[in-house]
Design an enzyme around this catalytic site. Structure first.
Site, PDB file in Angstrom:
ATOM      1  N   GLY A   1       3.328  -4.204   3.747  1.00 61.21           N
ATOM      2  CA  GLY A   1       2.112  -4.978   3.946  1.00 61.21           C
ATOM      3  C   GLY A   1       0.863  -4.142   3.735  1.00 61.21           C
ATOM      4  N   ALA A   2       0.898  -3.262   2.729  1.00 64.61           N
ATOM      5  CA  ALA A   2      -0.235  -2.339   2.540  1.00 64.61           C
ATOM      6  C   ALA A   2      -1.442  -3.004   1.886  1.00 64.61           C
ATOM      7  CB  ALA A   2       0.207  -1.123   1.723  1.00 64.61           C
TER       8      ALA A   2
ATOM      9  N   ASP B   1      13.590  -4.935  -2.467  1.00 62.07           N
ATOM     10  CA  ASP B   1      12.782  -5.141  -1.262  1.00 62.07           C
ATOM     11  C   ASP B   1      13.501  -6.083  -0.286  1.00 62.07           C
ATOM     12  OD1 ASP B   1       9.298  -6.304  -0.882  1.00 62.07           O
ATOM     13  OD2 ASP B   1      10.484  -4.842   0.269  1.00 62.07           O
TER      14      ASP B   1
HETATM   15  O1  G3H Z   1       7.587  -5.555   0.858  1.00 58.65           O
HETATM   16  C1  G3H Z   1       6.536  -5.863   0.312  1.00 58.65           C
HETATM   17  C2  G3H Z   1       5.275  -5.577   0.957  1.00 58.65           C
HETATM   18  O2  G3H Z   1       5.443  -5.268   2.250  1.00 58.65           O
HETATM   19  C3  G3H Z   1       4.101  -6.303   0.478  1.00 58.65           C
HETATM   20  O3  G3H Z   1       3.128  -6.578   1.400  1.00 58.65           O
HETATM   21  O4  G3H Z   1       1.929  -8.335   0.105  1.00 58.65           O
HETATM   22  O5  G3H Z   1       0.948  -7.368   2.166  1.00 58.65           O
HETATM   23  O6  G3H Z   1       1.114  -5.995   0.089  1.00 58.65           O
HETATM   24  P1  G3H Z   1       1.697  -7.097   0.910  1.00 58.65           P
HETATM   25 ZN    ZN Z   2       7.449  -5.807   3.063  1.00 58.98          ZN
END
Ligand code: G3H
Ligand code: ZN
Length: 299
Positions: A218-219, A81
């Site tokens: 960011g789901a 990531d």
């Molecule tokens: O790259 C990781 C994600 O975008 C996680 O986002 O913590 O809002 O689910 P989140």
């Molecule tokens: Zn992310």
């Protein structure tokens, strides 16, 4: 079964279902994620952040994920990531990652373009997929802290140009989701009034111009009906981290409160791992990824 991400992300799935990319940083989170995928017969991407690698060690964490995935019935891909360190990306490719994210979204377009092209050149020679981000996603994620007003939505024409110039395999788009849980009271207030989180019109416009797999970051916190609408438009990967950690944390605190006599971490963590598994299973079902882990598996 640990497979190449290309085995999990394909054209047939577009508009029908999506795959979660779940973050992990330790044994318990990895076990919860793997068990959820096995229970739902769902393909899953397991990803590590730079912070997770610093916390657990790259060799240690990659080794753990690969071992858990190899022994499980199902389809798992290993992805890195948000990373802006080329040398770390090279190390992870050597450790067997089949996909990596070069995130230079914080840099001007030309610098983002330059480094992304270098990473694509290196990775494609080794059969590894590359994800990059165009636009800036609001909120806190690992080394990134994008404040209100610093966020930038992805521009469809620019995205098409960027994809053509870089030849990346997947594109992370900024269409209104945010990383993590809002801590800033101003953002909390704004979000509490917003009905919709994702700019679906913008997403559809990007989809018109960009034919490679799209990724929503960011789901966590994005309403299920919005996620479903984004899948219909063509998003095939949803990055989910915070919601799993929140589920784990809540169950762990409950267990400690209810059973102050327990001192064995294995007993303390068990209900937390189960809660994380349940949240992961819920997310898989929202993405309609259940019963999609087809094809030869280990047994
Ligand atoms: O790259 C990781 C994600 O975008 C996680 O986002 O913590 O809002 O689910 P989140
Ligand atoms: Zn992310």
């Amino acid at each position: 079964m640990l497979v190449h991400i290309g085995r999990i992300i394909n054209k047939q799935m577009i508009g029908k279902y999506a795959v979660p990319a779940f973050n992990t940083s330790d044994l318990e989170m990895t076990q919860g994620i793997v068990r959820a995928a096995v229970a739902q017969k769902a393909p899953v991407i397991i990803q590590t952040s730079v912070g997770a690698l610093e916390y657990a060690g790259a060799e240690e964490l990659a080794g753990l994920i690969k071992q858990e995935a190899r022994e499980a019935k199902g389809l798992f891909a290993l992805h890195q990531d948000h990373c802006h360190d080329f040398s770390l990306i090279k190390k992870l490719i050597n450790l067997g990652y089949s996909s990596v994210m070069i995130d230079c979204s914080h840099l001007p377009y030309k610098d983002n373009l330059k480094l992304t092209k270098e990473v694509v050149h290196y990775a494609h020679k080794r059969g590894v997929w590359v994800q990059a981000e165009l636009g800036r996603i609001l909120g806190n994620e690992d080394w990134q802290n994008v404040k209100s007003g610093q966020d930038l939505m992805t521009v469809p024409d620019e995205a098409a140009k960027f994809v053509a110039q870089t030849r990346i395999d997947t594109l992370a788009v900024a269409v209104g989701s945010m990383h993590g849980i809002p801590v800033d009271p101003r953002i909390k207030k704004v979000l509490s009034t917003l009905k919709e989180h994702l700019d679906l019109k913008r997403l559809a416009a990007i989809r018109q111009k960009v034919k490679i797999p799209l990724v929503v970051h960011g789901a966590s916190g994005v309403p299920d009906h919005q996620v479903r609408a984004a899948i219909k438009i063509g998003v095939v990967i949803f990055n989910i981290d915070t919601d799993l950690r929140v589920a784990f944390n809540k169950a762990l605190r409950n267990n400690i409160k209810k059973n102050p006599e327990i001192y064995d971490p294995r007993k303390l963590f068990k209900p937390a791992t189960d809660a994380l598994q349940a949240m992961a299973e819920h997310k898989i079902k929202v993405l309609k990824g259940n019963n999609k882990a087809r094809g030869p598996s280990r047994t």
